[in-house]
Design an enzyme around this catalytic site. Sequence first.
Site, short mmCIF file in Angstrom:
data_model
loop_
_atom_site.label_atom_id
_atom_site.label_comp_id
_atom_site.label_asym_id
_atom_site.label_seq_id
_atom_site.Cartn_x
_atom_site.Cartn_y
_atom_site.Cartn_z
N ASP A 41 0.85 -1.19 0.00
CA ASP A 41 0.00 0.00 0.00
C ASP A 41 0.89 1.25 0.00
O ASP A 41 1.63 1.49 0.95
CB ASP A 41 -0.89 0.00 1.24
N CYS A 81 -6.36 4.45 -2.99
CA CYS A 81 -6.50 3.07 -2.51
C CYS A 81 -7.70 2.32 -3.08
O CYS A 81 -7.56 1.32 -3.78
CB CYS A 81 -6.59 3.06 -0.99
N HIS A 131 -10.78 -2.47 1.83
CA HIS A 131 -11.05 -1.09 1.43
C HIS A 131 -12.06 -0.97 0.28
O HIS A 131 -11.98 -0.05 -0.53
CB HIS A 131 -9.76 -0.36 1.08
N ASP A 314 -0.98 -0.61 -4.66
CA ASP A 314 -2.20 0.05 -5.12
C ASP A 314 -1.93 1.46 -5.66
O ASP A 314 -2.71 1.99 -6.44
CB ASP A 314 -3.26 0.07 -4.02
#
Length: 508
Positions: A41, A81, A131, A314
Amino acid sequence: MKFKHLAIFWFVLTFLLAAVSPGHTAEVAPRKPNLVILIADQLRYQSLGYAGDQRAITPCIDRLAAEGVNFRNYVVSTPVCAASRATFMTGKYASSTGMVINELRLNPNQDCLGHVLTAAGYETIYLGKWHLWANELGGHEKVANAYTPPGPYRLGFNDFWAAYNFGHDNYHAWYFRDTPKPHRIVGYGPDHFTDLAIEQIRARALSAKPFALVLSYGPPHDPWAAENVPRQWYEKFRSVDFPLPETWQDRPDSHMDRNAEPNRWLSYWKPRLPEFMRVYYAMTANLDWNVSRILNCLQGLGIENDTIVAFTSDHGEQFGAHGRVFKMTFYDESARVPLLVRWPGKIPAGHRSDACMASPDLMPTLLGLAGLRIPSQVEGMNLAAQAQGKPGPEPNFAFLQGMGHTCSWSDGFEWRALRNKQFTYAVYRSDGKELLFDNIADPRQARDLSQDASHQVRLVELRNKLNDKRAELQDTFEACSWYNSHWTQDRNILRGAKGEYHRDPPQN
């Protein structure tokens, strides 16, 4: 009666022997490869050892690059994200998924990666950050936002689930299984999620069914505090010098959706960025160690040749470059991320692809490598041939969409961009400003060529190609708040640019 039964027995036995005799070899479909997908991430391409960063401590990720294919022009089409993850799951652009910003709930009535894998007989495992569920701005600590219940919103990941929606306090991590009771992690969360992954791999290594495991890590996402990463990793970078980037500006970019207040830019961000980078690199080094544990597990079980491993992120991180921090921009620091794919014996070791690959292409490429069905609504391209060093079609450019603010329905930050093997072209909606960068001659994108007389023909060419791609996707380049009123209800996505959602007809 006894003789009748005996005759039947010999008839069956003769049939079975004939079926396996040299002249009657039974056709047995080869077992599909396992699939392990590791997602970081906020990890940018340029902060890895194999990409040339000598400060990085990433021997395992570098090993993946040496043992598989490095898609070194890979970009995420919407560098934030949730939008990026939705693109990966569906093989569609943000204009089609409707996931234009963070904190929206993805519509499950579309064919996603997990659905295809489950239908193909895979055991599916999802671990870590999701998410794609919460439909509230903020409130990440609430169970109602963190827990995705079993059912359609898990998008086909049905066999083992240990995930949470959002959160980056690595020493207070949690996850949920099949009830809203949280499992609190003692110690460093990313290490524990790696433990869970290894347990799942070991449990399924000898199964007759292939498995597909997605492990979505939190690091190296902020907060970048020394206490948010194991001390032994932070110590490796305590004395490392991290200067401000070459494209640092003492005034923040006015097109940035957050952190654009000029006084705070100088008083808060400028003095803290070097320390933030130390923690970022420490988190990345720990991430690399955890990736090594996964690879060593596959090797120790003797299944590495039967397993496709993909490593990506991401989106990236600006760290002050171009007067920006965080993500949600077309600059390479934000949009260009690692994509490494290894499959020993199938993908040539050390192969590099310069294909203009974007995140909508990742899902169909992995499905293509595994020999699985690609849903009809997928908008990305299957680049399995490029991964294997074979000739085949590839995109002429990557198309990028900035649909608005990172997480709120605030207008004025929308952009579109195109990136080919040499140039990045971008345009802002608010004022029509265009930018053009030669990424080969100017890899830090420090010189805007949009006003250069010698590049006007190219500027027009790229502008037209971008507009043609928008038309193809029915992307009308609206203000951010428009999507709220037209595509969502209570932050639940109801439709996208191509209308309401539906699954493909059942496959035989």
